[in-house]
Design a protein around this motif. Sequence first.
Motif, PDB file in Angstrom:
ATOM      1  N   ILE A 291      18.189   8.942  -2.770  1.00  0.00           N
ATOM      2  CA  ILE A 291      17.108   9.215  -1.709  1.00  0.00           C
ATOM      3  C   ILE A 291      17.112   8.058  -0.582  1.00  0.00           C
ATOM      4  CG2 ILE A 291      14.673   9.540  -1.066  1.00  0.00           C
ATOM      5  CD1 ILE A 291      14.167  10.910  -3.647  1.00  0.00           C
ATOM      6  N   VAL A 292      17.107   6.910  -1.285  1.00  0.00           N
ATOM      7  CA  VAL A 292      16.938   5.875  -0.574  1.00  0.00           C
ATOM      8  C   VAL A 292      18.308   5.576   0.553  1.00  0.00           C
ATOM      9  CG1 VAL A 292      16.844   3.339  -0.447  1.00  0.00           C
ATOM     10  CG2 VAL A 292      15.476   4.440  -1.984  1.00  0.00           C
TER      11      VAL A 292
ATOM     12  N   ILE B  48       4.486   4.388   0.520  1.00  0.00           N
ATOM     13  CA  ILE B  48       4.419   5.160  -0.632  1.00  0.00           C
ATOM     14  C   ILE B  48       4.546   4.175  -1.985  1.00  0.00           C
ATOM     15  CG2 ILE B  48       5.052   7.363  -1.612  1.00  0.00           C
ATOM     16  CD1 ILE B  48       3.871   8.328   0.952  1.00  0.00           C
ATOM     17  N   VAL B  93      15.742  -2.925   2.035  1.00  0.00           N
ATOM     18  CA  VAL B  93      15.533  -1.319   2.432  1.00  0.00           C
ATOM     19  C   VAL B  93      14.642  -1.312   3.570  1.00  0.00           C
ATOM     20  CG1 VAL B  93      14.715   0.906   1.661  1.00  0.00           C
ATOM     21  CG2 VAL B  93      16.044  -0.405   0.040  1.00  0.00           C
ATOM     22  N   LEU B 107       9.801   8.707   3.973  1.00  0.00           N
ATOM     23  CA  LEU B 107      10.675   9.043   2.827  1.00  0.00           C
ATOM     24  C   LEU B 107      11.445   8.082   2.098  1.00  0.00           C
ATOM     25  CD1 LEU B 107      11.312  11.944   1.823  1.00  0.00           C
ATOM     26  CD2 LEU B 107      13.292  12.083   3.298  1.00  0.00           C
ATOM     27  N   ALA B 108      11.888   6.992   2.835  1.00  0.00           N
ATOM     28  CA  ALA B 108      12.341   5.977   2.071  1.00  0.00           C
ATOM     29  C   ALA B 108      11.648   5.301   1.354  1.00  0.00           C
ATOM     30  CB  ALA B 108      12.840   4.821   3.224  1.00  0.00           C
ATOM     31  N   PHE B 110       9.225   6.818  -0.222  1.00  0.00           N
ATOM     32  CA  PHE B 110       9.089   7.650  -1.281  1.00  0.00           C
ATOM     33  C   PHE B 110      10.078   7.609  -2.438  1.00  0.00           C
ATOM     34  CE2 PHE B 110       9.420  11.700  -3.283  1.00  0.00           C
ATOM     35  CZ  PHE B 110       7.956  11.791  -3.693  1.00  0.00           C
ATOM     36  N   GLY B 111      11.393   7.383  -1.744  1.00  0.00           N
ATOM     37  CA  GLY B 111      12.491   7.414  -2.507  1.00  0.00           C
ATOM     38  C   GLY B 111      12.193   5.918  -3.316  1.00  0.00           C
ATOM     39  N   LEU B 112      12.035   4.875  -2.830  1.00  0.00           N
ATOM     40  CA  LEU B 112      11.862   3.720  -3.633  1.00  0.00           C
ATOM     41  C   LEU B 112      10.797   4.012  -4.760  1.00  0.00           C
ATOM     42  CD1 LEU B 112      11.485   0.617  -1.164  1.00  0.00           C
ATOM     43  CD2 LEU B 112      13.350   1.209  -3.024  1.00  0.00           C
ATOM     44  N   ILE B 114      10.149   6.781  -6.404  1.00  0.00           N
ATOM     45  CA  ILE B 114      10.857   7.371  -7.401  1.00  0.00           C
ATOM     46  C   ILE B 114      11.799   6.175  -8.312  1.00  0.00           C
ATOM     47  CG2 ILE B 114      12.509   9.119  -8.158  1.00  0.00           C
ATOM     48  CD1 ILE B 114      11.213  10.859  -6.160  1.00  0.00           C
ATOM     49  N   LEU B 115      12.346   5.503  -7.566  1.00  0.00           N
ATOM     50  CA  LEU B 115      13.456   4.386  -8.164  1.00  0.00           C
ATOM     51  C   LEU B 115      12.434   3.655  -9.100  1.00  0.00           C
ATOM     52  CD1 LEU B 115      16.150   3.529  -8.174  1.00  0.00           C
ATOM     53  CD2 LEU B 115      15.597   2.235  -6.248  1.00  0.00           C
ATOM     54  N   GLN B 117       9.439   4.067 -10.410  1.00  0.00           N
ATOM     55  CA  GLN B 117       8.897   4.917 -11.540  1.00  0.00           C
ATOM     56  C   GLN B 117       9.759   5.108 -12.663  1.00  0.00           C
ATOM     57  OE1 GLN B 117       8.213   8.883 -10.239  1.00  0.00           O
ATOM     58  NE2 GLN B 117       6.180   8.264  -9.166  1.00  0.00           N
ATOM     59  N   GLN B 118      11.123   5.577 -12.408  1.00  0.00           N
ATOM     60  CA  GLN B 118      12.185   5.959 -13.421  1.00  0.00           C
ATOM     61  C   GLN B 118      12.608   4.381 -13.838  1.00  0.00           C
ATOM     62  OE1 GLN B 118      12.317   8.753 -14.210  1.00  0.00           O
ATOM     63  NE2 GLN B 118      11.549   9.661 -12.372  1.00  0.00           N
ATOM     64  N   LEU B 119      12.579   3.402 -13.162  1.00  0.00           N
ATOM     65  CA  LEU B 119      12.952   2.092 -13.877  1.00  0.00           C
ATOM     66  C   LEU B 119      11.881   1.658 -14.846  1.00  0.00           C
ATOM     67  CD1 LEU B 119      14.808   0.223 -10.931  1.00  0.00           C
ATOM     68  CD2 LEU B 119      15.722   0.949 -12.902  1.00  0.00           C
ATOM     69  N   GLN B 122      12.250   3.705 -17.891  1.00  0.00           N
ATOM     70  CA  GLN B 122      13.695   3.089 -18.663  1.00  0.00           C
ATOM     71  C   GLN B 122      13.000   1.744 -19.475  1.00  0.00           C
ATOM     72  OE1 GLN B 122      16.507   4.459 -19.120  1.00  0.00           O
ATOM     73  NE2 GLN B 122      15.997   6.388 -17.791  1.00  0.00           N
ATOM     74  N   LEU B 229       1.380   7.267  -8.111  1.00  0.00           N
ATOM     75  CA  LEU B 229       1.222   8.130  -6.633  1.00  0.00           C
ATOM     76  C   LEU B 229      -0.411   8.038  -6.545  1.00  0.00           C
ATOM     77  CD1 LEU B 229       2.701   9.035  -4.612  1.00  0.00           C
ATOM     78  CD2 LEU B 229       2.940  11.146  -5.864  1.00  0.00           C
ATOM     79  N   ILE B 274      -7.386  14.083 -11.119  1.00  0.00           N
ATOM     80  CA  ILE B 274      -6.395  13.871 -10.108  1.00  0.00           C
ATOM     81  C   ILE B 274      -6.265  14.892  -8.999  1.00  0.00           C
ATOM     82  CG2 ILE B 274      -3.759  13.301  -9.676  1.00  0.00           C
ATOM     83  CD1 ILE B 274      -5.443  11.235 -11.387  1.00  0.00           C
TER      84      ILE B 274
END
Lengths: 321, 300
Positions: A291-292, B48, B93, B107-108, B110-112, B114-115, B117-119, B122, B229, B274
């Motif tokens: 996405i980024v 975000i 970024v 959106l950028a 927002f992408g960060l 998600i990144l 969150q997932q990291l 993990q 979020l 929520i």
Amino acid sequence: MTVSRNAWLMGAIAIFAALAPLVFPDYRTQIAMLWVMIIFAQTWDVMGGQMGYNSFGNIVFFGIGMYTSAVVQRDWGLEYFIGLGVGMALGSVIAVAAAAIMGLLILRMRGHYFAIATLGLGIAAGEIASGWDFIGAGSGMVTPLYPGHIDGRNLFFDYLFFAIAAITFLCLKWLYGTRFGLTINAIRDNEDKAEAMGLRTGTFKAFAWCVSAVFLGLCGGALGNLLGFVDPRDVAFAGPTFGVWMVLMAILGGKGTLWGPVLGAVVFHVTQEIFWTHLLGWQRVALGLLIVIIVVFFPLGILGWARERWPHRFGHRVEAS
Amino acid sequence: MLDNIQLLFDAPLLTTQLLLDGVLIGAIFALAAYGMALVWGVTNIINIVQGEFVMLGGYVTYQLYVWGAHPFLGIPVAAAVLFVVGYLAYRTVIFRVANQDLFISLLATFGLSILFQQLMNQIWSGNVQSVDSGLDTWYLFDFTVTVAQVKVLAFAVSAVIAVLLVIFLKRSRLGQAIRATAQNPQAARVLGIDTDRVYAMTYAINAALCGAAGSLVVMAYTIHPYAGLPFTVRSFMIVVTAGLGNLPGVIAAGLGLGAAENIASFVLGAEHRIAFVFGLLVVILVARNAWLGRHRKYLK
């Protein structure tokens, strides 16, 4: 020239759609999902690309379709295909009604506020769905079994989703050529001027959202039956699911163009399948990164980039400057 | 649901308890919201990733706790770590999207988010984590109202940081540069302010505030990789309700939101908490829009 090239392309896609499920029977579900992705990207682009109202909440209409169809099939005791048809139709109608009501309320916002409000709607819808017992709360709903062999089922849904995707594409192609298309482009370029010219921007904005909702409702009504299960997370904007994919696909292909979302959906779907097979466990990290990267480095998308590179091929005259 | 509303009126002590808990958690929301207001006002980005920064601050504190450090140490350490993370995020970024289309920056980030969150998922797994701060609980009114001292600490820390932030913005050289850039970036550049550095520092300070908020969250409540979020949305709501650049308003809106949320989660059931937050966001935005429309400001 452009017209004939479009016709060639559409013909080739139709032939692919007719033959692919027969030639690659193992990939039928993936092919069906490809059409779903194309519908997602196209319907998002009506709002986000052509009209410039970047919505995060369009996934709600899809969820409404999915749940309506599942409830109709569960409670009304209809024969499978009739139930599916009624569910899809009703899902679509309710989605449009929801779009009209929400449109009146939140389409008057702009920019950041609109995007965040739709993000709120998307997430609130998901949270409500996972707390509402009538529609199975957090455990979701099971859809009825297809009466027949599983291969036949997959073939049926392949053609069904292709039909919906094709209808969506043709309807949008026609709509973009009418006054409606011109108006929503005018809203994107300068809403205040469009309003000052006497265009009823409010009506057109709500109508554009309804257009997007019709097809998403139809598609959602059918998808529950392909997946066999309705998950509350599918309707929500919670994390990296359909809700963010549709935005991403449209941007990847090139928002605001007719073919861009289709191209973006194809590229995204194929890449995503490769990710899922080879990056197990890390695929969502990769998705965030994707996405980024897409947003930061390719905000114009593939078609937008191509258009800048070869403007004459897109029927633009190159201005000497 | 109606029974619960009735109970609110019949049991004033219960209501007091709910309001008190809500106000105390509201202070933490306000802490993350100062940062969002700062970044929004200066760089015109709606961040975000805010909630993920909060969660990351919590995880830093959690990790220190696992290694044997006292959780209080987590507050400055998390703030420092997040300052670095925020700075790096800006330099890799955010600066590329700072002056672009609004939606691109949205959106950028927002992408960060998600990144991140997932990291976090993990690294620390998807389990809910919390930290024992070792603080006691006060019992008032014959044990009917309880006040966790850690929540009072969170409230106090949040208040102190708010005061420090105001002093920093008013007195320090960087603070003045930040305010000047927020008012007029071009004029600030002409006057010799390195606006790019100001943007980067603003973003990093925002992340540090989120880090401090996160370490309070992990002590007083729980953290989870995907619980970021709602914090973003709360910050956004608080800033929208208070208005940009209105720090006392941010505090008031934060405390009010905390109280409203706590009452609502009692009345509607905790599973709808929520949903209530996000629903309230939509309602606030619609109301704000109607208000602006009535005052004919919507053409702006």
